[in-house]
Design an enzyme around this catalytic site. Structure first.
Site, short mmCIF file in Angstrom:
data_model
loop_
_atom_site.label_atom_id
_atom_site.label_comp_id
_atom_site.label_asym_id
_atom_site.label_seq_id
_atom_site.Cartn_x
_atom_site.Cartn_y
_atom_site.Cartn_z
N CYS A 86 -4.53 1.88 -4.09
CA CYS A 86 -3.35 2.47 -3.47
C CYS A 86 -2.12 1.58 -3.58
CB CYS A 86 -3.60 2.82 -1.99
SG CYS A 86 -4.97 3.90 -1.75
N LYS A 114 -10.56 -0.39 10.52
CA LYS A 114 -10.68 -1.62 9.73
C LYS A 114 -11.06 -2.82 10.61
CE LYS A 114 -7.38 -0.39 6.03
NZ LYS A 114 -8.15 0.52 5.23
N HIS A 123 0.85 -1.18 0.00
CA HIS A 123 0.00 0.00 0.00
C HIS A 123 0.89 1.24 0.00
CE1 HIS A 123 -2.82 2.98 1.67
NE2 HIS A 123 -3.77 2.17 1.29
N GLN A 178 -4.32 -4.60 7.09
CA GLN A 178 -5.24 -5.64 6.61
C GLN A 178 -5.09 -6.94 7.39
OE1 GLN A 178 -7.51 -4.91 4.51
NE2 GLN A 178 -6.73 -3.02 3.63
N ASP A 229 3.17 -3.74 8.17
CA ASP A 229 1.93 -2.99 7.97
C ASP A 229 0.79 -3.99 8.24
OD1 ASP A 229 -0.36 -1.80 7.05
OD2 ASP A 229 0.35 -1.47 5.01
#
Lengths: 410, 147
Positions: A363, A225, A122, A202, A199
């Site tokens: 993205c 999220k 991303h 997700q 990261d």
């Protein structure tokens, strides 16, 4: 016992909401998620019953909200198996990743050092490191992805070398939804003396996260999220690293004292990174969200999402007019195109049937070169989606034509 | 043209999407070029034009775009080619008025009237106007107004 119908009752957005005059089906959970009533109530309660600043006042109300704020930090820490002092509350995953790239990357990287990442990242996990490379003279390298877009341990091992100082990547990527072998990668990165930044935007909402077991150095994620409010997230960092790195912002709450000569004594982590009044209601809501999904259980969420994905895939994988880019991924992200229909046209038609999906490059602009398409449609599932919703989606996908997409305009 | 006949309008859009007119990169004889890469959508197109003596002698476009962007830009190139700056500006203004659902005479817009209901899908207005905005900018640029 996992009961999706019971779960859905907790979400106002899932009870009677329509889009284009049709019952709303929300398959854009990789972008953001719906909030259960308990999170909404927690946010509102701060404004109706608990308004005061944190760490500021010598009165009961401020003390109570400060306690609530720190309780949220403890909940976040427990959720990823960290210590509370290792958790910096930020405005989200982007802020957390920027903080690492600025506060650690720009401070410690030297000319010729290598930042190693992948083409599936991303923008939030690439652009801050591009900047760090520009400022320090460090070099960017990519781990080649396998033909299906997956990151394999073999490719990682082959890309790793002694100049690599940072490995930064998503443990679940936002376009293809593959799960990276983070624990094994962390071990290898450390053998070369590199740090590993994850990261988790997700990943954390969808699979059980254990920073201690994985032995990662940093992990960033967002509340929104995982059914929490927008504008809040967290950065986990090993305490020693947090002590070494610089804050991104200075201001009230981050310093212990300063004088007219410009001497500043910063507070210890995590407080030195939290200058300014935070989104207090969002932090409290963050806790409520984690409490909510923890009560359902991450194992249950994972298993159910996997089941939903299998159910969806089994119905669309043989459709000749559908190209699926990640048939083998284990998580609830399905990335596809309808042959000869531009992704945005298809997404508009899907919208006209009450279904929210995302069209675009998500993205992750450099990944699109690898997939050899400029854009895709992404359907992303969460634990409150149902097989009935999938049935409807499959029906829409089965019947879609270019003529129907154009007819939307008349 | 009968704008109450959706079949006819659909045919116009499909035709210009599947067989876009003037869709190729520009070259040295084009004295204007605008790159339209919207932040909010995927479309990424370039529009080239040749403007000489207050007249648009050529327009072409190229890039990646959806049906609505492709068809609306294709129609634009046919409509504005050979027009004077003044005529082009009037047509562009009329087109934007139509998109805004204002009560204007649509007849001069010829095939572009296929987009008179694009506002029904509000998120696609930008697709129907991307090429038209490009041309508007090119005209401003040719008059030295663009900064």
């Amino acid at each position: 016992m996992f009961d999706v119908n019971k779960i859905r009752q907790d979400f106002p957005m899932l009870n009677g909401k329509t889009m284009q005059g049709k019952p709303l089906i929300y398959f854009d959970n990789a972008a953001t998620t719906f909030k259960p009533q308990t999170v909404i109530d927690t946010v509102v309660k701060y404004y109706t019953e608990q308004t005061a600043n944190v760490h500021r006042g010598d009165y009961d109300l401020s003390y109570q909200v400060s306690e609530g704020y720190e309780a949220a930090r403890e909940t976040v820490a427990r959720f990823i198996n960290a210590q509370p002092r290792e958790v910096v509350l930020t405005s989200g995953a982007s802020a957390a990743l920027n903080l690492v790239a600025y506060g650690w990357g720009q401070k410690f990287l030297k000319p010729g050092d290598v930042i190693l990442s992948t083409e599936a990242e991303h923008a939030s996990n690439i652009l801050p490191w591009f900047k760090a490379a520009e400022v320090t003279g460090a070099i960017f390298e990519y781990i080649p992805l396998a033909q299906n877009g997956e990151l394999t341990l073999e490719n990682f091992k082959a890309a790793m070398h002694s100049k690599v100082k940072v490995v930064t990547l998503a443990n679940i990527t936002n376009v293809l939804g593959y799960v990276a072998p983070i624990k094994e990668m962390a071990k290898i990165a450390h053998e070369y003396g590199a740090i590993i930044v994850v990261d988790g935007a997700q990943g954390v909402p969808h699979i059980a996260t254990d920073v201690e077991d994985w032995d990662v150095d940093y992990l960033a994620f967002s509340a929104h999220k995982l059914c929490g409010p927008t504008g809040v997230g967290a950065l986990y960092g090993k305490y020693e690293l947090l002590q070494q790195m610089d804050p991104f912002m200075l201001g009230g709450g981050s310093n212990a004292r300063f004088d007219i000569c410009g001497n500043i004594l910063l507070k210890n982590p995590p407080y030195k990174f939290e200058a300014g009044t935070p989104a207090i209601e969002a932090v409290l809501g963050f806790k409520a969200a984690i409490d909510y999904i923890s009560a359902i259980g991450m194992e249950n969420i994972m298993a159910y999402e996997h089941e939903l994905r299998k159910y969806l895939m089994s119905q669309i994988k043989d459709m000749e007019h559908i190209t699926i880019y990640n048939p083998e991924a284990a998580t609830g992200i399905i990335t596809f195109n309808v042959k000869d229909i531009f992704a945005q046209d298809a997404a508009s038609y899907i919208n006209s049937q009450g279904i929210a999906v995302r069209a675009g490059n998500h993205c992750a602009k450099i990944l699109m070169d690898m997939l050899q398409t400029s854009e895709t449609i992404r359907a992303s599932l969460y634990f409150y989606n149902t097989k009935e919703e999938i049935d409807h989606f499959v029906q829409v996908i089965r019947e879609i034509t270019l003529e129907k997409c154009v007819d939307l305009f008349f | 043209m009968d704008i109450t006949d959706p079949m006819l309008l659909r045919q116009i859009i499909m035709d210009h999407y599947q067989y876009p007119r003037n869709k190729h990169a520009g070259d040295a004889h084009h004295n204007h070029m605008i790159h339209m890469a919207s932040e909010s959508c995927i479309d990424d197109i370039k529009v080239w034009a040749t403007i000489e003596n207050d007249k648009i002698t050529d327009i072409c476009f190229d890039g990646v775009a959806c049906t609505i962007s492709t068809a609306s830009t294709s129609i634009l190139t046919e409509l504005l080619k050979g027009k004077s700056i003044e005529e082009a500006r009037t047509l562009i203004d009329r087109y934007f008025d139509m998109i805004d659902l204002k009560n204007v005479d649509l007849e001069p817009l010829e095939e572009a009237i296929a987009f008179y209901q694009v506002g029904k899908q509000a998120n696609r207005i930008k697709c129907a106007t991307i090429g038209w905005n490009a041309m508007k900018q090119i005209i401003e640029e040719s008059e030295g107004k663009h900064d």
